[in-house]
Design a protein around this motif. Structure first.
Motif, short mmCIF file in Angstrom:
data_model
loop_
_atom_site.label_atom_id
_atom_site.label_comp_id
_atom_site.label_asym_id
_atom_site.label_seq_id
_atom_site.Cartn_x
_atom_site.Cartn_y
_atom_site.Cartn_z
N SER A 101 0.83 -1.22 0.00
CA SER A 101 0.00 0.00 0.00
C SER A 101 0.86 1.26 0.00
CB SER A 101 -0.94 0.00 1.21
OG SER A 101 -0.20 -0.04 2.41
N TYR A 102 0.19 2.38 -0.13
CA TYR A 102 0.82 3.70 -0.18
C TYR A 102 0.36 4.50 1.05
CZ TYR A 102 1.39 2.15 -5.01
OH TYR A 102 1.71 1.42 -6.13
N GLN A 103 1.29 4.97 1.81
CA GLN A 103 0.96 5.60 3.09
C GLN A 103 -0.04 6.75 2.97
OE1 GLN A 103 4.28 5.31 6.36
NE2 GLN A 103 5.32 5.93 4.46
N ALA A 108 -5.48 8.65 4.16
CA ALA A 108 -6.70 9.34 3.73
C ALA A 108 -7.93 8.47 3.95
CB ALA A 108 -6.59 9.72 2.26
N ALA A 109 -7.77 7.15 3.86
CA ALA A 109 -8.91 6.24 3.99
C ALA A 109 -9.21 5.87 5.43
CB ALA A 109 -8.66 4.97 3.18
N GLU A 118 -4.87 -4.48 4.52
CA GLU A 118 -5.77 -5.52 4.01
C GLU A 118 -6.87 -4.95 3.10
OE1 GLU A 118 -7.34 -7.63 7.33
OE2 GLU A 118 -5.45 -8.63 7.82
N LYS A 119 -7.22 -3.69 3.29
CA LYS A 119 -8.33 -3.10 2.53
C LYS A 119 -7.87 -2.07 1.50
CE LYS A 119 -11.79 -3.77 6.16
NZ LYS A 119 -12.78 -3.11 7.06
N ASN A 272 3.97 7.82 -2.34
CA ASN A 272 3.23 8.44 -3.45
C ASN A 272 1.74 8.54 -3.17
OD1 ASN A 272 5.68 7.04 -5.40
ND2 ASN A 272 5.11 9.18 -5.74
N THR A 273 1.14 9.62 -3.69
CA THR A 273 -0.28 9.89 -3.47
C THR A 273 -1.14 9.24 -4.56
OG1 THR A 273 -0.30 11.90 -4.80
CG2 THR A 273 0.35 12.13 -2.48
N GLY A 274 -2.44 9.22 -4.32
CA GLY A 274 -3.37 8.66 -5.29
C GLY A 274 -3.35 9.42 -6.60
N GLU A 275 -3.23 10.76 -6.53
CA GLU A 275 -3.19 11.57 -7.75
C GLU A 275 -1.95 11.27 -8.58
OE1 GLU A 275 -3.70 12.71 -4.73
OE2 GLU A 275 -5.79 13.42 -4.79
#
Length: 298
Positions: A101-103, A108-109, A118-119, A272-275
């Protein structure tokens, strides 16, 4: 009157009556009457008869042109049908380390920072990837197996990931043929190594990993180098290049021995971010199209 004169008079009178009809036939007022009147023939009148051969030729030319046009249209339609019936470029995605995953995305989630989740993890990017690939004429399938979840359920550890997913991948490749197979991962490197700013926008950088300990090594490398070069043409230095791995403490195959069209992409890093990921996924889709679809047609 003597007998001789009487004979001369009689002969002259006879000659006069003999010559008279001949002279009368030569007179002008009697010529028309002597010419028989010819009855008019019952002919069909045809106007502009001289145009008939040209008109006939014109009509024939029109028919020939119509047939040629219809034939050409038919051929073009067949070509278009053949083009549209061609198999699309097909990509298979898999996520061997499915819970990487990405921190920033996890935070944010859920409000927590984690490099495995896991999600909220790299597996969640499958829909975004499929969307961008579809926009570039790429059909995307996903080997939808949460490998790390299954490892935990079966009491296996992280190093078993490639061996665990191998039979799933092998079965899929026996059932379907693909033009490219991508195993997507998240790099463990920090932000300074995995982030690039281009035209005032930030991108997650990628690296392509090839295992060098199998027979398909050179084929896999060729695919990787082509994609890396195409990405760097779109956004300079977005690809960190192709990394070959072999020797101790590395897998050396990454299941790439199953097909010569398989590569492993490290998509960004832990920071890295989602964008940034979304922008880079768009570049990957464009680069695949440029390298393996439109580039081959030119």
């Amino acid at each position: 009157m003597t007998l001789l004169k009487k004979l001369q008079w009689s002969f002259g009178l006879l000659l006069f009556f003999f010559v008279l009809p001949v002279i009368a036939g030569q007179l002008p007022f009697n010529k028309q009457a002597s010419t028989p009147i010819k009855e008019p023939e019952d002919k069909q009148v045809v106007f502009a008869a001289t145009n008939l051969p040209e008109q006939s030729a014109l009509e024939q030319t029109k028919e020939e042109t119509k047939e040629e046009t219809q034939g050409q249209t038919k051929v073009e339609t067949q070509d278009q049908t053949q083009d549209s019936s061609k198999d699309p470029f097909k990509v298979l995605l898999l996520f061997t380390h499915s819970q990487e995953s990405y921190q920033p995305v996890v935070k944010a989630a859920s409000g927590k920072a984690a490099v495995y989740d896991e999600k909220t993890n790299i597996l969640n990017l499958k829909d975004t990837i499929s969307k961008h690939f579809s926009m570039n004429g790429i059909q995307t399938d996903v080997l939808d197996v949460d490998v790390m979840k299954e490892l935990k359920l079966k009491g296996k550890s992280f190093p078993d990931s490639y061996n665990f997913v191998r039979p799933y991948l092998e079965k899929r490749l026996q059932e379907q043929s693909y033009d490219l197979v991508i195993d997507l991962h998240r790099d463990s490197a920090k932000r300074n190594a995995t982030t690039l700013t281009y035209n005032n926008e930030s991108y997650a950088r990628i690296a392509i990993v090839i295992g060098a300990e199998h027979k398909n090594y050179r084929w896999n490398t060729a695919y990787a180098e082509s994609l890396s070069a195409a990405m760097n043409e779109i956004v300079p230095k977005i690809s960190r290049g192709v990394i070959s791995k072999s020797g101790d403490n590395v897998d050396g195959r990454y299941n790439q021995d199953l097909t010569k069209e398989m590569i492993l992409i490290e998509l960004g890093g832990i920071d890295n971010t989602g964008e940034e990921l979304n922008r880079t996924i768009a570049v990957i889709g464009k680069a695949i199209s440029k390298s393996f679809i439109t580039g081959k047609q030119q």
